[in-house]
Design an enzyme around this catalytic site. Structure first.
Site, PDB file in Angstrom:
ATOM      1  N   LYS A   1       0.832  -1.215   0.000  1.00 30.48           N
ATOM      2  CA  LYS A   1       0.000   0.000   0.000  1.00 30.48           C
ATOM      3  C   LYS A   1       0.860   1.257   0.000  1.00 30.48           C
ATOM      4  O   LYS A   1       0.644   2.171  -0.794  1.00 30.48           O
ATOM      5  CB  LYS A   1      -0.895  -0.007   1.242  1.00 30.48           C
ATOM      6  CG  LYS A   1      -1.549   1.327   1.540  1.00 30.48           C
ATOM      7  CD  LYS A   1      -2.421   1.293   2.786  1.00 30.48           C
ATOM      8  CE  LYS A   1      -1.719   1.489   4.103  1.00 30.48           C
ATOM      9  NZ  LYS A   1      -1.394   2.886   4.459  1.00 30.48           N
ATOM     10  N   ASN A   2       1.843   1.288   0.905  1.00 29.35           N
ATOM     11  CA  ASN A   2       2.589   2.534   1.086  1.00 29.35           C
ATOM     12  C   ASN A   2       3.629   2.791  -0.006  1.00 29.35           C
ATOM     13  O   ASN A   2       4.249   3.857  -0.041  1.00 29.35           O
ATOM     14  CB  ASN A   2       3.238   2.571   2.475  1.00 29.35           C
ATOM     15  CG  ASN A   2       2.187   2.745   3.560  1.00 29.35           C
ATOM     16  OD1 ASN A   2       1.019   3.040   3.263  1.00 29.35           O
ATOM     17  ND2 ASN A   2       2.592   2.549   4.803  1.00 29.35           N
TER      18      ASN A   2
ATOM     19  N   CYS B   1      -5.263  13.048  13.302  1.00 32.69           N
ATOM     20  CA  CYS B   1      -5.108  11.638  12.977  1.00 32.69           C
ATOM     21  C   CYS B   1      -5.089  10.874  14.286  1.00 32.69           C
ATOM     22  O   CYS B   1      -4.560  11.356  15.283  1.00 32.69           O
ATOM     23  CB  CYS B   1      -3.791  11.444  12.234  1.00 32.69           C
ATOM     24  SG  CYS B   1      -3.357   9.732  11.977  1.00 32.69           S
TER      25      CYS B   1
ATOM     26  N   ARG C   1       1.028  14.297  13.355  1.00 32.43           N
ATOM     27  CA  ARG C   1       1.411  14.102  11.958  1.00 32.43           C
ATOM     28  C   ARG C   1       1.417  15.392  11.124  1.00 32.43           C
ATOM     29  O   ARG C   1       0.679  15.525  10.142  1.00 32.43           O
ATOM     30  CB  ARG C   1       0.528  13.032  11.308  1.00 32.43           C
ATOM     31  CG  ARG C   1       0.577  11.746  12.106  1.00 32.43           C
ATOM     32  CD  ARG C   1      -0.149  10.627  11.452  1.00 32.43           C
ATOM     33  NE  ARG C   1       0.580  10.044  10.341  1.00 32.43           N
ATOM     34  CZ  ARG C   1       0.101   9.076   9.580  1.00 32.43           C
ATOM     35  NH1 ARG C   1      -1.099   8.607   9.781  1.00 32.43           N
ATOM     36  NH2 ARG C   1       0.824   8.591   8.604  1.00 32.43           N
TER      37      ARG C   1
ATOM     38  N   ASP D   1       4.680   0.465  12.269  1.00 25.84           N
ATOM     39  CA  ASP D   1       3.501  -0.201  11.702  1.00 25.84           C
ATOM     40  C   ASP D   1       3.389  -1.674  12.128  1.00 25.84           C
ATOM     41  O   ASP D   1       2.399  -2.329  11.791  1.00 25.84           O
ATOM     42  CB  ASP D   1       3.520  -0.122  10.168  1.00 25.84           C
ATOM     43  CG  ASP D   1       3.230   1.286   9.670  1.00 25.84           C
ATOM     44  OD1 ASP D   1       2.750   2.113  10.458  1.00 25.84           O
ATOM     45  OD2 ASP D   1       3.496   1.555   8.475  1.00 25.84           O
TER      46      ASP D   1
ATOM     47  N   ARG E   1      -8.566  -0.553   4.950  1.00 23.02           N
ATOM     48  CA  ARG E   1      -7.731   0.474   4.336  1.00 23.02           C
ATOM     49  C   ARG E   1      -6.381  -0.100   3.943  1.00 23.02           C
ATOM     50  O   ARG E   1      -5.720   0.421   3.035  1.00 23.02           O
ATOM     51  CB  ARG E   1      -7.525   1.642   5.308  1.00 23.02           C
ATOM     52  CG  ARG E   1      -8.766   2.487   5.500  1.00 23.02           C
ATOM     53  CD  ARG E   1      -8.431   3.724   6.297  1.00 23.02           C
ATOM     54  NE  ARG E   1      -7.145   4.231   5.887  1.00 23.02           N
ATOM     55  CZ  ARG E   1      -6.222   4.740   6.708  1.00 23.02           C
ATOM     56  NH1 ARG E   1      -6.469   4.842   7.977  1.00 23.02           N
ATOM     57  NH2 ARG E   1      -5.076   5.157   6.242  1.00 23.02           N
TER      58      ARG E   1
END
Ligand code: EPU
Length: 422
Positions: free
Chosen positions: A22-23, A119, A124, A309, A401
């Site tokens: 994803k990133n 967030c 952030r 993460d 997500r």
């Protein structure tokens, strides 16, 4: 809203495939804005965040097509003029939308991008993105919740810029902008995440001149124009890492196909320290969970350190350890929201600021829980797999997500997991 229900206590066995990252996919898809024409980005995971970025590009006037020619290929047609705007409605659902800022200002000379706002995991800010773009000659104003950026001289200009702190999407934004600037740019104190390197590889495929991505110093010789992308996204190291932790739960034996050992070094070191066996196998990594994990201390750091993460998922393993572990979160200030939910499953965790003291318990027990952010949701799934009895996870949209139908990937490993449609 969908729920996920897990009947836990069954060790996982078998093999599971990792999707595209994803990133890495998000900034690479945004990079399409650097060149007019027909782009193809392959191995793009089918995730809510990718669909949000697709909607954002469509809002700008691009045509976006899923499964373009092959499964998981995203086709993007960038027209000769775009609306260089990222509205609040889209940016608020996905902070990573901010990666359109660098490409827009570099290629189209202007951008109007909503500030992301709050967030769940921390403040952030995007000050480093803005400082880097300003160093390249962009003029930036903040008005009514939007970043307005434009190039008073018509084109950005190469520069030497040092980030105050390492930022993944900040490095990506500034690197993309510098690819079209006039002259040479040197970026220092860059994020070294594999996703930054994958974006650089995609940009080089477009004709950019970039060296050093993946290290803390990136050199870019700006070019006048770039050609469309044709790039295959790397495997998702966080999804892979989540499956590695699943396999390291007591009694597990899982082959994670597509896991890249070089991307997993910090996690693998910790999994071995808890007593799991981790081996390279052709095309991936195999993890065999032992009995009860041993306690270990974990400190999150930018890559190549232990990824923030993966902090929540690792915590689940340590909840079951035979002793007390100390987890220090240094990247985000508010990333322990899963703790309260894990406590509902019987975990013994005390948080003091950046530190969570995790006192291992012999077993977790299923309970209804609520997901608070993406990686916290993944941790709750893992906890549900390890717990005795039934765990019901609400607010699964957080999970969707970043994980492609996680229940369909875990079920063939023996997990008793199902999605209950709302
Ligand atoms: N920071 C600043 N100023 C900036 C930018 C960042 O102070 O201008 C601070 C942040 O507040 C944070 C730290 O720097 O404390 C690192 O943030 P970074 O900018 O690296 O995070 P990001 O680029 O917004 C990406 C991932 C995140 C991942 C972090 C850290 C993407 C799209 N997102 O975010 O992924 O946690 O790097 O590795 O690449 C996720 O996938 O669940 C996720 C949150």
């Amino acid at each position: 809203m969908d729920k996920i229900v897990v009947e836990g206590g069954v060790p996982l066995r078998g093999s599971v495939d990792v999707s595209g990252a994803k990133n890495a996919a998000l900034p690479i898809v945004a990079a399409a804005l650097l060149a007019e024409g027909d782009h193809v980005v392959r191995n793009v995971p089918d995730l809510a965040d990718v669909r949000t970025l697709g909607r954002l590009l469509a809002h700008m006037g691009c045509q976006v097509e899923r499964n373009a020619g092959e499964r998981r290929a995203l086709g993007i047609r960038v027209p000769s003029a775009v609306t260089p705007e990222a509205p609040y409605e889209l940016v608020k659902t996905m902070r990573a939308s901010v990666v359109v800022l660098g490409p827009l200002v570099a290629r189209w000379g202007q951008a109007r991008v909503s500030l992301p706002g709050g967030c769940a995991i921390g403040a952030r800010p995007i000050d480093q993105h803005l400082k880097g773009l300003t160093a390249l000659g962009a003029e930036i104003r903040l008005e009514h919740g939007y970043v307005h950026a434009f190039t008073p001289r018509g084109r950005l200009e190469g520069t030497v810029f040092t980030f105050d702190g390492q930022t993944v999407t900040g490095t990506e934004n500034v690197m993309m902008a510098a690819a079209l600037a006039e002259g040479e740019t040197v970026l220092r104190n860059c994020a070294r995440e594999p996703e930054v390197k994958d974006l650089a590889d995609a940009l080089v495929g477009m004709g950019a001149l970039i060296e050093g991505a993946g290290t803390d110093e990136i050199w870019i010789e700006g070019v006048e124009s770039l050609r469309p992308i044709d790039h295959t996204v790397i495997a998702d190291r966080i999804e892979a890492g989540t499956f590695l932790v699943a396999g390291a739960l007591p009694g597990g034996d899982v082959v994670v196909k597509g896991a890249v050992p070089a991307h997993q070094e910090a996690l693998v070191e910790k999994l071995r320290a808890v007593g799991a066996e981790v081996k390279e196998v052709p095309g991936g990594l195999r993890v065999v969970g032992d009995g009860r994990p041993r306690p270990v201390d974990v400190r999150t750091q930018p890559h190549p350190g232990f990824p923030t993460d993966m902090q929540a998922q690792m915590m689940v393993l340590l909840c079951l350890a035979d002793g007390t572990s100390r987890i220090t979160e240094t990247v985000f200030e508010n990333r322990f929201m899963h703790v309260q939910e894990l406590q509902r499953l019987g975990a013994d965790i005390a948080v003091d600021g950046k530190v969570a003291l995790v006192k291992g318990v012999p077993r977790l027990e299923g309970a209804p829980v609520m997901a608070s952010d993406l990686r916290a949701s993944a941790a709750l799934v893992l906890a549900g797999l390890a717990a005795q009895g039934s765990t019901e996870i609400q607010r699964v949209y957080h999970l969707d997500r970043g994980y492609e139908r996680i229940e369909e990937k875990l079920a063939p490993l023996g997990a008793r997991i199902r999605r209950v449609k709302a």
